[in-house]
Design a protein around this motif. Structure first.
Motif, PDB file in Angstrom:
ATOM      1  N   ARG B 451      -8.507  -5.240   7.124  1.00 10.21           N
ATOM      2  CA  ARG B 451      -8.109  -4.467   8.311  1.00 10.21           C
ATOM      3  C   ARG B 451      -9.262  -4.314   9.277  1.00 10.21           C
ATOM      4  NH1 ARG B 451      -2.925  -2.212   7.851  1.00 10.21           N
ATOM      5  NH2 ARG B 451      -3.108  -1.191   9.863  1.00 10.21           N
ATOM      6  N   GLN B 452     -10.467  -4.068   8.729  1.00  9.43           N
ATOM      7  CA  GLN B 452     -11.627  -3.920   9.607  1.00  9.43           C
ATOM      8  C   GLN B 452     -11.930  -5.224  10.334  1.00  9.43           C
ATOM      9  OE1 GLN B 452     -14.409  -2.421   6.705  1.00  9.43           O
ATOM     10  NE2 GLN B 452     -14.344  -0.361   7.578  1.00  9.43           N
ATOM     11  N   ASN B 453     -11.717  -6.354   9.658  1.00  8.73           N
ATOM     12  CA  ASN B 453     -11.908  -7.654  10.308  1.00  8.73           C
ATOM     13  C   ASN B 453     -11.040  -7.741  11.556  1.00  8.73           C
ATOM     14  OD1 ASN B 453     -13.391 -10.267   9.160  1.00  8.73           O
ATOM     15  ND2 ASN B 453     -13.053  -8.848   7.476  1.00  8.73           N
ATOM     16  N   LEU B 454      -9.803  -7.291  11.434  1.00  4.32           N
ATOM     17  CA  LEU B 454      -8.897  -7.340  12.575  1.00  4.32           C
ATOM     18  C   LEU B 454      -9.330  -6.349  13.655  1.00  4.32           C
ATOM     19  CD1 LEU B 454      -5.394  -7.697  10.864  1.00  4.32           C
ATOM     20  CD2 LEU B 454      -7.088  -9.422  11.415  1.00  4.32           C
ATOM     21  N   ALA B 455      -9.739  -5.141  13.220  1.00  4.05           N
ATOM     22  CA  ALA B 455     -10.133  -4.119  14.189  1.00  4.05           C
ATOM     23  C   ALA B 455     -11.337  -4.580  14.999  1.00  4.05           C
ATOM     24  CB  ALA B 455     -10.447  -2.810  13.462  1.00  4.05           C
ATOM     25  N   THR B 491       3.315 -10.287   7.308  1.00  2.03           N
ATOM     26  CA  THR B 491       3.943 -11.599   7.393  1.00  2.03           C
ATOM     27  C   THR B 491       3.019 -12.716   6.918  1.00  2.03           C
ATOM     28  OG1 THR B 491       3.247 -11.756   9.683  1.00  2.03           O
ATOM     29  CG2 THR B 491       5.485 -10.994   9.286  1.00  2.03           C
ATOM     30  N   LEU B 492       1.747 -12.412   6.697  1.00  2.00           N
ATOM     31  CA  LEU B 492       0.856 -13.454   6.181  1.00  2.00           C
ATOM     32  C   LEU B 492       0.524 -13.198   4.712  1.00  2.00           C
ATOM     33  CD1 LEU B 492      -1.439 -13.895   9.299  1.00  2.00           C
ATOM     34  CD2 LEU B 492       0.277 -15.492   8.471  1.00  2.00           C
ATOM     35  N   ASN B 493       1.312 -12.347   4.071  1.00  3.91           N
ATOM     36  CA  ASN B 493       1.145 -12.067   2.643  1.00  3.91           C
ATOM     37  C   ASN B 493      -0.251 -11.550   2.316  1.00  3.91           C
ATOM     38  OD1 ASN B 493       2.091 -11.892   0.013  1.00  3.91           O
ATOM     39  ND2 ASN B 493       1.395 -13.947  -0.526  1.00  3.91           N
ATOM     40  N   LEU B 494      -0.759 -10.630   3.150  1.00  5.46           N
ATOM     41  CA  LEU B 494      -2.093 -10.073   2.909  1.00  5.46           C
ATOM     42  C   LEU B 494      -2.017  -8.587   2.555  1.00  5.46           C
ATOM     43  CD1 LEU B 494      -3.988 -11.744   5.884  1.00  5.46           C
ATOM     44  CD2 LEU B 494      -4.348 -12.228   3.460  1.00  5.46           C
ATOM     45  N   LYS B 495      -0.788  -8.060   2.438  1.00  3.17           N
ATOM     46  CA  LYS B 495      -0.627  -6.626   2.258  1.00  3.17           C
ATOM     47  C   LYS B 495      -1.423  -6.103   1.051  1.00  3.17           C
ATOM     48  CE  LYS B 495       1.198  -2.709   3.311  1.00  3.17           C
ATOM     49  NZ  LYS B 495       0.606  -2.062   4.494  1.00  3.17           N
ATOM     50  N   HIS B 496      -1.339  -6.824  -0.055  1.00  3.91           N
ATOM     51  CA  HIS B 496      -1.977  -6.317  -1.278  1.00  3.91           C
ATOM     52  C   HIS B 496      -3.497  -6.390  -1.232  1.00  3.91           C
ATOM     53  CE1 HIS B 496      -1.354 -10.571  -1.573  1.00  3.91           C
ATOM     54  NE2 HIS B 496      -2.245 -10.646  -2.523  1.00  3.91           N
ATOM     55  N   VAL B 497      -4.060  -7.054  -0.222  1.00  5.21           N
ATOM     56  CA  VAL B 497      -5.523  -7.143  -0.149  1.00  5.21           C
ATOM     57  C   VAL B 497      -6.058  -6.524   1.137  1.00  5.21           C
ATOM     58  CG1 VAL B 497      -5.808  -9.145  -1.641  1.00  5.21           C
ATOM     59  CG2 VAL B 497      -5.379  -9.495   0.795  1.00  5.21           C
ATOM     60  N   GLU B 498      -5.236  -5.788   1.877  1.00  6.05           N
ATOM     61  CA  GLU B 498      -5.666  -5.342   3.205  1.00  6.05           C
ATOM     62  C   GLU B 498      -6.898  -4.447   3.167  1.00  6.05           C
ATOM     63  OE1 GLU B 498      -2.828  -3.014   5.329  1.00  6.05           O
ATOM     64  OE2 GLU B 498      -2.264  -1.810   3.612  1.00  6.05           O
TER      65      GLU B 498
END
Lengths: 244, 604
Positions: B451-455, B491-498
């Motif tokens: 998430r921080q990568n995206l932020a 949608t990119l199947n990253l939920k479990h590692v966010e």
């Protein structure tokens, strides 16, 4: 297909992970000489971890890995390399500031016999793209060419078991065909056991004797290449193919 | 509110306890000897925390921290002796002067690379010592600035006169506490994330729109101000200020503290500062064996915690957590992909219109060691077009993207975006203009969570004004960011590692994070360098929907990809490169049917 005998490399209930994370939670399968095995699974399922554990970059926390009938779980990477297990890790993993020739020589670093030069010539025959660029720095080559180089480097130790982490990564379609063809022939001609992790699963399974699906750190299915390609669940979950 | 304050206490309660403990030292020990050790330790804390800001948080090794401390002392002493200026003027002068000095040293030193910066600061430290020793008229050289008047510090409602040792101790404790609080504050603001991003991967940070040098300079200047203020405080109770203030021995102390403390770890640095200043004094009981034992103890610390004391803290935390959870090993593995559940998710970008950029490349050439990677390439990509760029390995696809995106300077040729010449512009500036790329060799900020990568990517892509204006705002996620990020992550199947650090993810997952970061703020031109290599085939289908949706919204895209199925299905136009030249250009059907393409690319 090879006759069932004592497998060259065998994993029994292998557990491994990083720090507090446990990634592999009981993986078992065996591979014989002269065979190709494809390990497939979702991104982050533990496929690369599996190869690292076989090569000894990660400790086996539970279970055992045996090579030619003897446990190698306690051996370090150098000893495993000398015993005949080589790995081509994922992504760029060469010496970018060295020439292609020097990189190939580095591949044979653990060897001291006088067959190295002959093997080097053999490699550039097998991967002609390397011959043209022997004097160029590895870092200046394209991604695909570096991939070829890395495979040749691993072969310089004359391994019995070759571990490939996404050998087709970043390769053009023609190169992929070439790489898969040479993987197949390496196994058949040299009697090597090749275990590869591939996201290009359809093509990988086509040349594989054995397919292993890793899911949540365990083996969720095994089968021959064609069996896997026809399994509706695997087609849907891992191959992105329509269910026939 | 209660939840927030209790979380704050959990994260920083130990600092308050430490502060109270430090405040009690003079109460329990009347001995001047112990109090002087305390003062010494607190000064090292000030310097070590500011040193960590530069070395630990932005990853630039600096030898100049003690110089700024000495500079602060000299400024205070000279202003007091010669101009009879009061304390607060000294503070202002030292801070402003320290920051200015940091810019003067930092701007040329950062121009080349981080090694040049380290050497530059070392040279600066040497010069500073020489000036203090030899500029007799001002500094009195080795005779020192003497007769510094005893300070009284006006606080408006009262005056402080730190003439006695315990008072001096509290005085210096105050500044140490302020430096620590400031460091914590920076870390908890967006600036802290940006610092971490620049340290993790300056190339990626630049292509997200950050100017790495500006951020490093900011850290260097702020650290200089911290150290200079510490110098002013220390000067208040010294009657002489000597060139020894610039001693390089202090730098060595700081290096060791940083090393045994752990990178960018406040608790590690504080613990190490205290160990390093207090331990040698405690060991005085061992007489002549003192330094031997001290050295051995340091060795034990380094061997048992090679990544610093921070590592030990983390081990203890893990152990406690493990006990709480009854020894249950935690594990996060990718879930088998539930392809059915994503059928009704709206692809990203569908709800907005993107003003796609117009890219024109003419006569582009680039050679490496005499080998032409790109050879006189001309290519026009119209707004909203999705062009597939394919070709054999080594045909110059990535180099072309590097030249367009400012990663490499072309040897010849011109790149225009909307008619403006952007050849040779930095990737930071191009990202600000909406020209965004992903890397073949998967770059992510390894110590930041997904998430921080995206932020961070979103933050860097703002205009310079907006970027700098929001650096001091908290790291909380805005609603629009949360919606976008949630959508991409799901949608990119990253939920479990966010919430996992990107460095712990597998290759394919990093690819997905990188793609998500590239579209978290809608770009105008998107250059994708093999975004699908190493990605599971099931996810590829979703990936394609993302690309198609962005394309549908008007984004201009160049897609370099070997997965021909994907390229032919997505792209309306294909460009084939061979040996840096354009071999074919046209609609996918015609191009793939061209015999020369089949031969060069497919080997048929």
């Amino acid at each position: 297909m090879a006759v069932e005998k004592e497998p060259l490399l065998e994993l029994r209930d292998v557990h491994a992970g990083y720090g507090e994370l446990s990634i592999l939670k009981g993986v078992s399968f065996g591979v014989g000489g002269g065979t190709v095995t494809s390990v497939i699974g979702a991104n982050g399922a533990g496929k690369s971890t599996l190869l690292k554990t076989i090569f000894g970059m990660l400790k086996v926390r539970e279970g055992d890995v045996s090579f030619e009938g003897r446990s190698i779980a306690a051996l370090g990477t150098v000893k495993r390399l000398k015993a005949g297990i080589a790995i081509v890790p994922q992504g760029r993993c060469n010496f970018p500031q060295m020439t292609i020739r020097e990189n190939l020589e580095m591949g044979a670093y653990t060897r001291s016999d006088d067959g190295i030069e002959a093997d080097l010539q053999h490699m550039v025959d097998q991967f002609p793209i390397l011959r043209e660029k022997l004097h160029l720095l590895a870092g200046d080559m394209s991604g695909g060419q570096q991939q070829m180089l890395e495979m040749a480097m691993a072969l310089m130790v004359r391994p019995r078991v070759l571990l490939l982490d996404e050998p087709s990564l970043g390769l053009s379609p023609m190169m992929i065909d070439e790489v898969f063809t040479s993987i197949r022939s390496l196994a058949e001609v040299n009697g090597m056991a090749i275990i590869m992790v591939e996201q290009n699963a359809v093509q990988a399974l086509k040349i594989s004797d054995l397919g292993v699906v890793i899911e949540l750190g365990r083996v969720s299915a095994t089968g021959t290449g064609p069996e896997m390609l026809n399994d509706p669940d695997i087609r849907k979950a891992y191959l992105g193919l329509p269910v026939i | 509110m209660d939840a927030i304050s209790s979380r704050f206490m959990r994260d920083y309660g130990w600092l308050l306890i430490l502060l109270v403990a430090a405040a009690l030292v003079p109460v329990f020990s009347q001995s001047n000897y112990y109090i002087s050790i305390g003062i010494n330790a607190l000064i090292i804390v000030c310097l070590a925390v500011s040193f960590d800001l530069v070395v630990g948080r932005v990853g630039a090794l600096s030898f100049a921290q003690p110089v700024f401390y000495g500079f602060g002392m000299y400024v205070a002493a000279l202003l007091a002796v010669n101009l009879e200026m009061g304390f607060w003027w000294q503070v202002i002068a030292a801070m402003a002067g320290g920051m200015l000095l940091a810019l003067v040293v930092g701007i040329p030193s950062f121009r080349l690379n981080l090694h040049a910066f380290a050497i530059g600061t070392l040279g600066f430290a040497t010069i500073a010592h020489l000036i203090a020793t030899n500029w007799m008229e001002v500094t009195q050289g080795p005779m020192c600035v003497a007769g510094v008047p005893r300070a009284t510090i006006p606080l408006g409602f009262m005056e402080i006169a730190p003439w006695k040792l315990p008072q001096q101790y509290y005085f210096i404790l105050t500044i140490a506490a302020m430096v620590v609080v400031a460091s914590v504050a920076i870390n908890r603001r967006k600036l802290g994330l940006a610092f971490q991003a620049v340290r993790d991967d300056p190339v990626l940070a630049a292509s997200n729109g950050f100017f790495p040098t500006s951020l490093r300079l900011t850290a260097f200047a702020v650290a200089a101000a911290f150290s200079a203020v510490a110098g002013v405080f220390a000067a208040q109770f010294q009657t002489v200020v000597c060139p020894d203030s610039f001693s390089t021995a202090t730098t060595v102390t700081l290096l060791i503290v940083a090393f045994i403390g752990g990178r960018a770890s406040l608790r590690g640095v504080l613990t190490a500062s205290i160990i390093f200043t207090v331990l040698p004094q405690v060991l005085r009981i061992a007489d002549e064996w003192r330094m031997v034992i001290f050295g051995l103890l340091l060795l034990v610390i380094v061997l048992s915690a090679p990544d610093g004391i921070e590592h030990l803290f983390q081990r203890v935390e893990r152990w406690r957590k493990g006990r709480r959870e009854g020894g249950k090993a935690s594990g996060v593995s990718a879930q088998p992909f539930a392809a059915d559940t994503i059928a009704d998710i709206t692809p990203l970008g569908a709800e907005e219109r993107i003003d796609g950029g117009h890219l024109r490349i003419s006569g582009l050439s680039k050679a490496f060691a005499g080998v032409k990677a790109v050879d006189d390439l001309s290519l026009e990509v119209r707004p909203g077009e999705l062009v597939g760029l394919i070709g054999p390995n080594g045909s110059g696809k990535s180099t072309t993207l590097d030249c367009i995106s400012g990663i490499t300077k072309p040897d010849a040729g011109r790149v225009e975006l909307d008619g403006i010449d952007i050849t040779g512009m930095s990737s930071s500036a191009l990202a600000k203009r909406g020209l965004v790329r992903t890397f073949q060799s998967t770059r992510v900020y390894e110590t930041l969570t997904v998430r921080q990568n995206l932020a961070v990517a979103l933050h860097g892509r703002q205009s310079i004004m907006a970027e700098w204006a929001s650096y001091l705002s908290p790291q909380s996620e805005s609603r629009s960011f949360r919606e976008r990020a949630d959508h991409l992550i799901e949608t990119l199947n990253l939920k479990h590692v966010e919430h996992r650090k990107a460095g712990e993810l597998s290759y394919g997952q990093r690819k997905l994070v990188q793609f998500a970061a590239s579209v978290i703020s809608p770009p105008r031109v998107l250059l994708l360098d093999e975004p699908l290599a190493g990605v599971n085939p099931t996810i590829i289908n979703l990936f394609m929907r993302h690309i198609a949706a962005n394309h549908g919204a008007g984004l201009t895209i160049i897609l370099v990809e070997h997965n021909l199925g994907v390229v032919v299905q997505l792209c309306e136009r294909l460009v084939v490169l061979e040996q840096g030249r354009k071999l074919a250009d046209g609609n996918p059907h015609d191009v793939m049917g061209t015999p020369s393409v089949q031969e060069a690319y497919l080997g048929r």
